[in-house]
Design a protein around this motif. Structure first.
Motif, PDB file in Angstrom:
ATOM      1  N   UNK A 243       4.209 -18.462  15.921  1.00 63.22           N
ATOM      2  CA  UNK A 243       3.070 -18.149  15.090  1.00 63.22           C
ATOM      3  C   UNK A 243       3.493 -18.438  13.649  1.00 63.22           C
ATOM      4  N   UNK A 244       2.672 -19.071  12.847  1.00 62.83           N
ATOM      5  CA  UNK A 244       2.846 -19.316  11.361  1.00 62.83           C
ATOM      6  C   UNK A 244       1.739 -18.670  10.566  1.00 62.83           C
ATOM      7  N   UNK A 245       2.295 -17.511   9.731  1.00 67.41           N
ATOM      8  CA  UNK A 245       1.583 -16.759   8.763  1.00 67.41           C
ATOM      9  C   UNK A 245       1.525 -17.634   7.416  1.00 67.41           C
ATOM     10  N   UNK A 246       0.562 -17.882   6.629  1.00 68.54           N
ATOM     11  CA  UNK A 246       0.353 -18.730   5.515  1.00 68.54           C
ATOM     12  C   UNK A 246      -0.134 -17.960   4.385  1.00 68.54           C
ATOM     13  N   UNK A 247       0.855 -17.661   3.530  1.00 65.14           N
ATOM     14  CA  UNK A 247       0.528 -16.809   2.412  1.00 65.14           C
ATOM     15  C   UNK A 247       0.779 -15.609   2.313  1.00 65.14           C
ATOM     16  N   UNK A 248       1.160 -15.099   1.264  1.00 65.13           N
ATOM     17  CA  UNK A 248       1.398 -13.469   1.119  1.00 65.13           C
ATOM     18  C   UNK A 248       0.509 -12.427   1.736  1.00 65.13           C
ATOM     19  N   UNK A 249      -0.750 -12.903   1.661  1.00 65.81           N
ATOM     20  CA  UNK A 249      -1.690 -12.122   1.982  1.00 65.81           C
ATOM     21  C   UNK A 249      -1.911 -12.115   3.509  1.00 65.81           C
ATOM     22  N   UNK A 250      -1.574 -13.102   4.296  1.00 64.89           N
ATOM     23  CA  UNK A 250      -1.415 -13.156   5.684  1.00 64.89           C
ATOM     24  C   UNK A 250      -0.021 -12.444   6.127  1.00 64.89           C
ATOM     25  N   UNK A 251       0.706 -12.351   5.358  1.00 64.17           N
ATOM     26  CA  UNK A 251       2.021 -11.430   5.911  1.00 64.17           C
ATOM     27  C   UNK A 251       1.700  -9.878   5.742  1.00 64.17           C
ATOM     28  N   UNK A 252       0.938  -9.544   4.636  1.00 62.70           N
ATOM     29  CA  UNK A 252       0.383  -8.359   4.401  1.00 62.70           C
ATOM     30  C   UNK A 252      -0.484  -7.855   5.553  1.00 62.70           C
ATOM     31  N   UNK A 253      -1.409  -8.745   5.797  1.00 64.08           N
ATOM     32  CA  UNK A 253      -2.514  -8.472   6.813  1.00 64.08           C
ATOM     33  C   UNK A 253      -1.890  -8.268   8.248  1.00 64.08           C
ATOM     34  N   UNK A 254      -1.025  -9.049   8.616  1.00 63.42           N
ATOM     35  CA  UNK A 254      -0.163  -9.019   9.772  1.00 63.42           C
ATOM     36  C   UNK A 254       0.631  -7.900   9.953  1.00 63.42           C
ATOM     37  N   UNK A 255       1.205  -7.264   9.023  1.00 66.67           N
ATOM     38  CA  UNK A 255       1.831  -6.083   8.821  1.00 66.67           C
ATOM     39  C   UNK A 255       0.869  -4.735   9.072  1.00 66.67           C
ATOM     40  N   UNK A 256      -0.007  -4.893   8.371  1.00 66.47           N
ATOM     41  CA  UNK A 256      -1.326  -3.886   8.504  1.00 66.47           C
ATOM     42  C   UNK A 256      -1.771  -3.611   9.750  1.00 66.47           C
ATOM     43  N   UNK A 257      -2.052  -4.986  10.539  1.00 67.89           N
ATOM     44  CA  UNK A 257      -2.629  -4.975  11.721  1.00 67.89           C
ATOM     45  C   UNK A 257      -1.535  -4.471  12.597  1.00 67.89           C
ATOM     46  N   UNK A 258      -0.424  -4.436  12.650  1.00 72.88           N
ATOM     47  CA  UNK A 258       0.656  -4.142  13.719  1.00 72.88           C
ATOM     48  C   UNK A 258       1.066  -2.590  13.265  1.00 72.88           C
ATOM     49  N   UNK A 259       1.159  -2.064  11.933  1.00 67.85           N
ATOM     50  CA  UNK A 259       1.504  -0.586  11.819  1.00 67.85           C
ATOM     51  C   UNK A 259       0.191   0.100  11.579  1.00 67.85           C
TER      52      UNK A 259
END
Length: 276
Positions: A243-259
């Protein structure tokens, strides 16, 4: 795939945005290119930018929703280049509409491109990638393949489907050890014309959005350049990431979805109601 030199990459949606910047970035790495898009003018502009590249570049108008057309293009790529090593299923469109108000024709239009286009592209090129002995399938999902968003049910459905399809494919390829791998790409807001070119249904007014300028307002949240996105994707392929997350917003959203898998939905509802 540790090097793109002398490999052959096929890219859908290469007439603009991320598809174009992927083509330019791959050319700099010595990768030969087979480019397609439904927009022949944009495709010609991309080809013109690659005129001085020291790689072979071919172009073909292809509607990824047309299964026969994309299979024919895959065969054509191998005839013209001798092989195919990578397929970037990048073509995509946008649609803003409520579940209740969305026209079925618009839903089918989006799914045919954003989901079935990925399926057709993957299945058409996979035998050629395996025959080459070294290959990679790169499928563009989205951060909207990680979280649900009001007015984006069709887009969410397609991008969640691409994610599941690609993750399943990756596991099958790992089991087979056939020299081919797969990566699911999840861009955040990328500065391309996808939002501006997307369709907007009047039904989103019920959610507090203005159909007349919803796309332009949405586009203001795009923070990552297409050039930066292309480099991130190619580094992910080199590292064989699942999986490749592109952009700081993608990393934030991925973390939000997990947590906060349930809480984030309540937060989005609260924000939407505030606008209404």
């Amino acid at each position: 795939m540790k090097s793109f030199t002398d490999k052959v990459a096929a890219i859908t949606g290469a007439g603009s945005g991320m598809g174009r910047t992927l083509a330019l970035a791959l050319a700099r790495r010595g990768c030969h290119l087979a480019l397609s898009d439904v927009n022949e003018v944009g495709l010609g502009e991309t080809a013109a930018l690659l005129r001085d590249a020291r790689v072979k570049v071919t172009t073909q108008r292809v509607d990824v929703a047309d299964r026969e057309a994309i299979y024919a293009w895959a065969d054509q790529v191998v005839r013209e280049h001798g092989k195919a090593n990578l397929i970037f299923n990048n073509a995509g469109v946008g649609l803003g509409a409520t579940v209740e108000g969305m026209r079925l024709e618009d839903f089918e239009w989006l799914m045919n491109i954003n989901f079935w286009g990925v399926v057709h592209g993957t299945r058409a090129f996979l035998p050629h990638l395996k025959a080459a002995g070294e290959g990679h399938v790169v499928n563009t999902s989205s951060v909207f393949g990680l979280i649900g968003v009001p007015s984006q049910s069709a887009y969410n459905a397609a991008k969640f489907a691409v994610r599941g399809f690609t993750e399943s494919l990756r596991q099958e390829l790992d089991i087979l050890r056939c020299g081919v791998s797969a990566t699911s790409v999840h861009p955040g807001g990328i500065k391309t014309n996808i939002a501006r070119a997307g369709r907007v249904d009047p039904s989103i007014a019920s959610l507090g959005a203005d159909p007349a300028n919803a796309n332009l307002k949405f586009e203001k949240n795009f923070i990552t350049t297409a050039e930066s996105a292309a480099e991130t994707i190619l580094r992910g392929v080199e590292k064989n990431k699942r999986r490749v997350l592109v952009g700081p917003d993608a990393h934030f959203i991925d973390a939000m979805a997990r947590l906060l898998p349930s809480l984030y939905q309540r937060l989005m509802v609260a924000v939407a109601r505030k606008h209404i």
